[in-house]
Design a protein around this motif. Structure first.
Motif, short mmCIF file in Angstrom:
data_model
loop_
_atom_site.label_atom_id
_atom_site.label_comp_id
_atom_site.label_asym_id
_atom_site.label_seq_id
_atom_site.Cartn_x
_atom_site.Cartn_y
_atom_site.Cartn_z
N UNK A 198 -6.31 -9.04 -11.48
CA UNK A 198 -5.33 -9.48 -12.44
C UNK A 198 -3.95 -9.19 -11.86
N UNK A 199 -3.07 -10.18 -11.86
CA UNK A 199 -1.75 -9.94 -11.30
C UNK A 199 -0.82 -11.11 -11.48
N UNK A 200 0.46 -10.85 -11.26
CA UNK A 200 1.50 -11.85 -11.40
C UNK A 200 1.84 -12.38 -10.00
N UNK A 201 1.36 -13.56 -9.69
CA UNK A 201 1.52 -14.15 -8.35
C UNK A 201 1.11 -13.13 -7.29
N UNK A 202 2.02 -12.82 -6.34
CA UNK A 202 1.64 -11.92 -5.24
C UNK A 202 2.01 -10.46 -5.53
N UNK A 203 2.56 -10.19 -6.72
CA UNK A 203 3.14 -8.88 -6.99
C UNK A 203 2.17 -7.71 -6.78
N UNK A 204 0.88 -7.92 -7.03
CA UNK A 204 -0.07 -6.80 -6.93
C UNK A 204 -0.70 -6.64 -5.55
N UNK A 205 -0.27 -7.46 -4.59
CA UNK A 205 -0.91 -7.43 -3.27
C UNK A 205 0.07 -6.99 -2.21
N UNK A 207 1.79 -7.17 1.37
CA UNK A 207 2.00 -8.25 2.35
C UNK A 207 1.48 -7.84 3.73
N UNK A 208 0.18 -8.01 3.94
CA UNK A 208 -0.45 -7.50 5.16
C UNK A 208 -0.76 -8.56 6.21
N UNK A 209 -0.29 -9.77 5.99
CA UNK A 209 -0.54 -10.85 6.97
C UNK A 209 -2.02 -10.98 7.32
N UNK A 210 -2.87 -10.92 6.33
CA UNK A 210 -4.30 -10.94 6.66
C UNK A 210 -5.00 -12.23 6.27
N UNK A 261 4.48 -13.95 4.18
CA UNK A 261 4.25 -12.54 4.52
C UNK A 261 2.79 -12.13 4.34
N UNK A 262 2.02 -12.96 3.70
CA UNK A 262 0.61 -12.67 3.45
C UNK A 262 -0.32 -13.43 4.39
#
Ligand code: GLN
Length: 316
Positions: A198-205, A207-210, A261-262
């Motif tokens: 559960x999250x708001x767009x990329x906010x909970x992840x 940015x690990x370029x994976x 960035x992801x």
């Protein structure tokens, strides 16, 4: 007036319902009648025509009538039956999720094509979520993918099934939608390769370029079009899944600002967009200077439906 209950046959009731829906301004009156009748009787649509002379009993009539009344108010067939087919797969849907659209298959096809860039690679793809980490098919790509705004899960589940050695992170803001998506993933056999968050767009992840692929069908309906949406959509589907702010791009803009960035080098972002939005979204992607290819893909109606971009090797 309608015939007495005992004389209602499948064919008669189909004709009557189609006319009734037409006078009520229901979209696709004949198909709606067929799908709802088949659902009420536990039959396929083909069965209806093979048994056109079969009479309905009281219980079947009552069940069907309840659905007919709801459809006449504009409620979508998929919410009434609880099912929608996408990519020839059967998805459960509730009013907590957007009903998967045929044009979204364009996004899936574009993602599958982009996935061909990736070959099996143990380094980039631990696939610890998957029981068998060995990829026995040398040509089958292995990687992590990400979907933002999963809804029913139609996109991520279809991609996970088509790409059997990939693992996915699937994000949505709505807990109710995630429950539907999780259920679909289990029924369709890919729950062990998708992590729902559960999250708001990329906010909970982080940015690990994976990620090799980042797919999103975010809300994109602009204010000017909102009032013109058919009642089936506007009054019944989640506004949260449709409303894209003043120009329709408010969520897409936020995602594009961070998406690169992801992504791993050579990774692709794929976005579904509304009619006429593709040039603007392509420009937003180019302005990040993180991509070496930006492409637009048309759907079966000739509308530019998907914008995809490949992260260049250079940018850190
Ligand atoms: N295609 C949907 C519609 O026509 C919109 C989906 C979305 O906003 N992502 O209503």
């Amino acid at each position: 007036m309608a015939p007495a209950p005992e004389s209602w046959t499948i064919l008669k009731i189909l004709r009557w319902t189609t006319d009734y829906f037409t006078t009520k301004g229901v979209s696709e009156p004949r198909t709606s009648a067929e799908v709802l009748l088949a659902h009420s009787l536990g039959l396929t649509r083909l069965d209806l025509y093979l048994r056109y002379d079969q009479p309905l009993n009281q219980e079947e009539l009552a069940r069907f009538k309840a659905l007919v009344l709801r459809r006449a108010q504009g409620e979508p067939v998929a919410y009434l039956t609880g099912h929608r087919e996408f990519w020839s797969l059967d998805f459960h849907v509730t009013s907590a999720v957007l009903i998967p659209r045929p044009e979204t298959e364009t996004l899936v096809a574009a993602a599958l094509e982009a996935a061909k860039d990736f070959k099996p690679d143990k380094k980039i793809t631990p696939l610890e979520a998957h029981p068998g980490t060995q990829n026995p098919e040398p040509e089958t790509p292995t990687f992590w993918g990400l979907e933002i705004g999963v809804g029913s899960g139609a996109i991520v589940i279809t991609l996970a099934r088509e790409l059997p050695y990939t693992a996915w992170v699937a994000v949505d803001l709505s807990a109710a939608a995630l429950a539907v998506a999780q259920d679909n993933a289990s029924r369709l056999g890919v729950a062990d390769r998708i992590r729902f968050l559960r999250g708001d767009l990329l906010a909970g992840l982080r940015p690990e370029s994976r990620f090799a692929l980042l797919a999103a069908n975010l809300p994109y309906v602009p204010r000017a079009e909102w009032e013109r949406l058919p009642r089936d959509i506007k009054d019944f589907e989640p506004r949260q899944a449709l409303w894209g702010g003043e120009d329709g791009l408010s969520l897409i803009r936020v995602l594009v600002r961070q998406a690169h960035e992801y992504l791993m080098k050579g990774g692709w972002v794929l976005l579904e967009v509304g009619d006429g939005q593709a040039p603007q979204v392509a420009t937003l992607l180019q302005q990040t200077e993180a991509y070496d290819r930006v492409e637009t893909i048309k759907d079966f109606n000739g509308i530019e439906r998907v914008v995809r971009a490949r992260r260049s090797d250079g940018a850190g």
